[in-house]
Design a protein around this motif. Sequence first.
Motif, PDB file in Angstrom:
ATOM      1  N   PHE A 235       0.830  -1.200   0.000  1.00 46.12           N
ATOM      2  CA  PHE A 235       0.000   0.000   0.000  1.00 46.12           C
ATOM      3  C   PHE A 235       0.869   1.256   0.000  1.00 46.12           C
ATOM      4  CE2 PHE A 235      -2.490   3.279   2.268  1.00 46.12           C
ATOM      5  CZ  PHE A 235      -3.623   3.308   1.465  1.00 46.12           C
ATOM      6  N   THR A 236       0.658   2.108  -0.975  1.00 43.59           N
ATOM      7  CA  THR A 236       1.343   3.399  -1.054  1.00 43.59           C
ATOM      8  C   THR A 236       0.312   4.490  -0.810  1.00 43.59           C
ATOM      9  OG1 THR A 236       2.874   2.516  -2.701  1.00 43.59           O
ATOM     10  CG2 THR A 236       2.759   4.914  -2.479  1.00 43.59           C
ATOM     11  N   PRO A 237       0.310   5.119   0.352  1.00 44.58           N
ATOM     12  CA  PRO A 237      -0.762   6.074   0.687  1.00 44.58           C
ATOM     13  C   PRO A 237      -0.846   7.248  -0.276  1.00 44.58           C
ATOM     14  CG  PRO A 237       1.027   6.179   2.288  1.00 44.58           C
ATOM     15  CD  PRO A 237       1.274   4.970   1.453  1.00 44.58           C
ATOM     16  N   GLU A 238       0.295   7.700  -0.804  1.00 43.98           N
ATOM     17  CA  GLU A 238       0.276   8.835  -1.721  1.00 43.98           C
ATOM     18  C   GLU A 238      -0.553   8.551  -2.976  1.00 43.98           C
ATOM     19  OE1 GLU A 238       3.805   9.280   0.896  1.00 43.98           O
ATOM     20  OE2 GLU A 238       2.921   7.631  -0.251  1.00 43.98           O
ATOM     21  N   ALA A 239      -0.641   7.281  -3.360  1.00 38.99           N
ATOM     22  CA  ALA A 239      -1.392   6.920  -4.558  1.00 38.99           C
ATOM     23  C   ALA A 239      -2.899   7.057  -4.370  1.00 38.99           C
ATOM     24  CB  ALA A 239      -1.050   5.485  -4.971  1.00 38.99           C
ATOM     25  N   HIS A 240      -3.341   7.202  -3.111  1.00 37.47           N
ATOM     26  CA  HIS A 240      -4.777   7.246  -2.834  1.00 37.47           C
ATOM     27  C   HIS A 240      -5.233   8.601  -2.303  1.00 37.47           C
ATOM     28  CE1 HIS A 240      -5.029   2.932  -3.500  1.00 37.47           C
ATOM     29  NE2 HIS A 240      -3.933   2.821  -2.773  1.00 37.47           N
ATOM     30  N   VAL A 241      -4.368   9.601  -2.398  1.00 46.78           N
ATOM     31  CA  VAL A 241      -4.705  10.941  -1.906  1.00 46.78           C
ATOM     32  C   VAL A 241      -5.938  11.489  -2.613  1.00 46.78           C
ATOM     33  CG1 VAL A 241      -3.952  13.349  -1.922  1.00 46.78           C
ATOM     34  CG2 VAL A 241      -2.415  11.570  -1.072  1.00 46.78           C
ATOM     35  N   ALA A 242      -5.970  11.405  -3.931  1.00 41.36           N
ATOM     36  CA  ALA A 242      -7.092  11.966  -4.682  1.00 41.36           C
ATOM     37  C   ALA A 242      -8.408  11.279  -4.321  1.00 41.36           C
ATOM     38  CB  ALA A 242      -6.825  11.843  -6.181  1.00 41.36           C
ATOM     39  N   ALA A 243      -8.377   9.961  -4.144  1.00 44.28           N
ATOM     40  CA  ALA A 243      -9.595   9.220  -3.822  1.00 44.28           C
ATOM     41  C   ALA A 243     -10.124   9.594  -2.441  1.00 44.28           C
ATOM     42  CB  ALA A 243      -9.325   7.714  -3.895  1.00 44.28           C
ATOM     43  N   VAL A 244      -9.229   9.734  -1.480  1.00 43.91           N
ATOM     44  CA  VAL A 244      -9.650  10.084  -0.122  1.00 43.91           C
ATOM     45  C   VAL A 244     -10.187  11.512  -0.084  1.00 43.91           C
ATOM     46  CG1 VAL A 244      -8.864  10.425   2.247  1.00 43.91           C
ATOM     47  CG2 VAL A 244      -8.074   8.458   0.962  1.00 43.91           C
ATOM     48  N   ARG A 245      -9.515  12.408  -0.766  1.00 43.98           N
ATOM     49  CA  ARG A 245     -10.008  13.791  -0.829  1.00 43.98           C
ATOM     50  C   ARG A 245     -11.387  13.851  -1.465  1.00 43.98           C
ATOM     51  NH1 ARG A 245      -4.825  16.909  -3.330  1.00 43.98           N
ATOM     52  NH2 ARG A 245      -3.785  17.571  -1.406  1.00 43.98           N
ATOM     53  N   ALA A 246     -11.586  13.094  -2.539  1.00 42.01           N
ATOM     54  CA  ALA A 246     -12.877  13.107  -3.238  1.00 42.01           C
ATOM     55  C   ALA A 246     -13.986  12.604  -2.329  1.00 42.01           C
ATOM     56  CB  ALA A 246     -12.791  12.252  -4.499  1.00 42.01           C
ATOM     57  N   ALA A 247     -13.717  11.556  -1.566  1.00 42.52           N
ATOM     58  CA  ALA A 247     -14.720  11.026  -0.641  1.00 42.52           C
ATOM     59  C   ALA A 247     -15.063  12.056   0.432  1.00 42.52           C
ATOM     60  CB  ALA A 247     -14.215   9.738   0.002  1.00 42.52           C
ATOM     61  N   ALA A 248     -14.036  12.715   0.977  1.00 37.82           N
ATOM     62  CA  ALA A 248     -14.266  13.722   2.016  1.00 37.82           C
ATOM     63  C   ALA A 248     -15.041  14.910   1.470  1.00 37.82           C
ATOM     64  CB  ALA A 248     -12.929  14.175   2.605  1.00 37.82           C
ATOM     65  N   GLU A 249     -14.722  15.330   0.253  1.00 41.20           N
ATOM     66  CA  GLU A 249     -15.414  16.465  -0.344  1.00 41.20           C
ATOM     67  C   GLU A 249     -16.855  16.103  -0.694  1.00 41.20           C
ATOM     68  OE1 GLU A 249     -16.171  20.213  -1.317  1.00 41.20           O
ATOM     69  OE2 GLU A 249     -14.311  19.465  -0.386  1.00 41.20           O
ATOM     70  N   GLY A 250     -17.061  14.866  -1.166  1.00 39.56           N
ATOM     71  CA  GLY A 250     -18.419  14.426  -1.468  1.00 39.56           C
ATOM     72  C   GLY A 250     -19.293  14.417  -0.229  1.00 39.56           C
ATOM     73  N   LEU A 251     -18.734  13.940   0.893  1.00 43.65           N
ATOM     74  CA  LEU A 251     -19.487  13.934   2.145  1.00 43.65           C
ATOM     75  C   LEU A 251     -19.749  15.357   2.617  1.00 43.65           C
ATOM     76  CD1 LEU A 251     -20.826  12.556   4.497  1.00 43.65           C
ATOM     77  CD2 LEU A 251     -18.571  12.158   5.512  1.00 43.65           C
ATOM     78  N   ARG A 252     -18.768  16.229   2.448  1.00 44.21           N
ATOM     79  CA  ARG A 252     -18.962  17.629   2.829  1.00 44.21           C
ATOM     80  C   ARG A 252     -20.133  18.243   2.068  1.00 44.21           C
ATOM     81  NH1 ARG A 252     -14.509  22.567   2.395  1.00 44.21           N
ATOM     82  NH2 ARG A 252     -15.850  24.202   3.209  1.00 44.21           N
ATOM     83  N   SER A 253     -20.218  17.987   0.778  1.00 48.89           N
ATOM     84  CA  SER A 253     -21.302  18.538  -0.034  1.00 48.89           C
ATOM     85  C   SER A 253     -22.656  18.007   0.418  1.00 48.89           C
ATOM     86  CB  SER A 253     -21.083  18.200  -1.510  1.00 48.89           C
ATOM     87  OG  SER A 253     -19.885  18.789  -1.988  1.00 48.89           O
ATOM     88  N   THR A 254     -22.705  16.718   0.747  1.00 44.89           N
ATOM     89  CA  THR A 254     -23.956  16.108   1.202  1.00 44.89           C
ATOM     90  C   THR A 254     -24.393  16.688   2.541  1.00 44.89           C
ATOM     91  OG1 THR A 254     -23.466  14.055   0.031  1.00 44.89           O
ATOM     92  CG2 THR A 254     -25.091  13.940   1.797  1.00 44.89           C
ATOM     93  N   VAL A 255     -23.435  16.857   3.447  1.00 42.35           N
ATOM     94  CA  VAL A 255     -23.744  17.454   4.749  1.00 42.35           C
ATOM     95  C   VAL A 255     -24.261  18.874   4.560  1.00 42.35           C
ATOM     96  CG1 VAL A 255     -22.730  18.296   6.911  1.00 42.35           C
ATOM     97  CG2 VAL A 255     -22.107  16.030   6.040  1.00 42.35           C
ATOM     98  N   GLY A 256     -23.623  19.636   3.661  1.00 41.46           N
ATOM     99  CA  GLY A 256     -24.060  21.002   3.410  1.00 41.46           C
ATOM    100  C   GLY A 256     -25.471  21.077   2.869  1.00 41.46           C
ATOM    101  N   ARG A 257     -25.792  20.186   1.916  1.00 43.64           N
ATOM    102  CA  ARG A 257     -27.158  20.183   1.363  1.00 43.64           C
ATOM    103  C   ARG A 257     -28.174  19.824   2.433  1.00 43.64           C
ATOM    104  NH1 ARG A 257     -24.571  17.612  -2.989  1.00 43.64           N
ATOM    105  NH2 ARG A 257     -25.279  15.578  -2.250  1.00 43.64           N
ATOM    106  N   ARG A 258     -27.838  18.846   3.283  1.00 43.10           N
ATOM    107  CA  ARG A 258     -28.761  18.435   4.345  1.00 43.10           C
ATOM    108  C   ARG A 258     -29.010  19.584   5.327  1.00 43.10           C
ATOM    109  NH1 ARG A 258     -29.614  13.428   7.025  1.00 43.10           N
ATOM    110  NH2 ARG A 258     -29.191  12.448   4.999  1.00 43.10           N
ATOM    111  N   GLU A 259     -27.944  20.301   5.663  1.00 39.51           N
ATOM    112  CA  GLU A 259     -28.101  21.397   6.612  1.00 39.51           C
ATOM    113  C   GLU A 259     -28.908  22.554   6.024  1.00 39.51           C
ATOM    114  OE1 GLU A 259     -27.185  21.676   9.796  1.00 39.51           O
ATOM    115  OE2 GLU A 259     -26.582  19.576   9.734  1.00 39.51           O
ATOM    116  N   ARG A 260     -28.710  22.838   4.730  1.00 42.00           N
ATOM    117  CA  ARG A 260     -29.435  23.953   4.109  1.00 42.00           C
ATOM    118  C   ARG A 260     -30.919  23.665   3.960  1.00 42.00           C
ATOM    119  NH1 ARG A 260     -24.457  24.497   1.351  1.00 42.00           N
ATOM    120  NH2 ARG A 260     -25.078  22.975  -0.251  1.00 42.00           N
ATOM    121  N   LEU A 261     -31.296  22.381   3.929  1.00 41.47           N
ATOM    122  CA  LEU A 261     -32.690  22.012   3.788  1.00 41.47           C
ATOM    123  C   LEU A 261     -33.448  22.076   5.117  1.00 41.47           C
ATOM    124  CD1 LEU A 261     -32.406  19.007   1.297  1.00 41.47           C
ATOM    125  CD2 LEU A 261     -33.339  21.294   0.838  1.00 41.47           C
ATOM    126  N   ARG A 262     -32.725  22.185   6.204  1.00 41.98           N
ATOM    127  CA  ARG A 262     -33.386  22.198   7.513  1.00 41.98           C
ATOM    128  C   ARG A 262     -34.023  23.568   7.792  1.00 41.98           C
ATOM    129  NH1 ARG A 262     -29.288  18.919  11.624  1.00 41.98           N
ATOM    130  NH2 ARG A 262     -29.545  16.899  10.653  1.00 41.98           N
TER     131      ARG A 262
END
Length: 262
Positions: A235-262
């Motif tokens: 396992f080379t962690p540097e090779a998965h930086v983009a994937a981990v960032r994308a997952a974190a950003e996707g969750l951030r967007s979902t959390v933001g949409r959920r909060e704005r709908l409240r």
Amino acid sequence: MVRLTERYAVLVTANLGTVLGKAVTILRAFRPDDNVLPLAELVRRTGLHKATVHRLAGELVANRLLDRVDGGYRLSGGLFELGMRASVERSLLEMAMPFLQDLYERTHETVHLGVRDELDVVYVVKLGGHRQAKSPSRTGGRNPWYCTAIGKALLAHADAELVHEALSMPKVRRTPHTIVAPGILRTQLERVVETGVAFEREESALGITCVAAPVFGIDDEVIAAISVTGPTGRFTPEAHVAAVRAAAEGLRSTVGRRERLR
């Protein structure tokens, strides 16, 4: 009469608080690797009188927080039910699961979602397949912040006072690679802010390495972190930086949409 009634209420409340505290002490006596604990061991770990432990353990059994089994007591499924009702973690889990599953499919390595509890990491989710790396993490378990990528991702964006406290706290070396020097850790936290990712290299356990990214809430405070962990041999962690960032950003967007709908 009123004063006597008020005084009695205060005494009852104080007594209930004491009983509750002792019951919690019994529940917290169980460690991650424990299955069944004899009464004598509960007495030893809690420092409570044997009769008190026996009585309160019986109450906890009656309320499905402990099970009475051959050889002693074990934690009951009622605790799991209560834990799953914790609104913040439950809603976060529901929003995060699609991104965690996608991340696992992309990497086929162990995926974690963690939150901060004081200066520890608490793992809300751990996903892994047949070839997952052996790591000290488990769902519902915790680790010190300084020896995990998730912990560094969570602490890097904290306020200065908390960061100072975290850097000043006593630290135990989990492995020869555990970093305990405050100066080095501070540099790592600053690097997390610059790059958006944190790394762990055999700091919590030998043979594993990890990359994590923070998840921001609608107010730009870090509410969680996502990581991928794998064995150092493949396992080379540097090779998965983009994937981990994308997952974190996707969750951030979902959390933001959920909060704005409240």
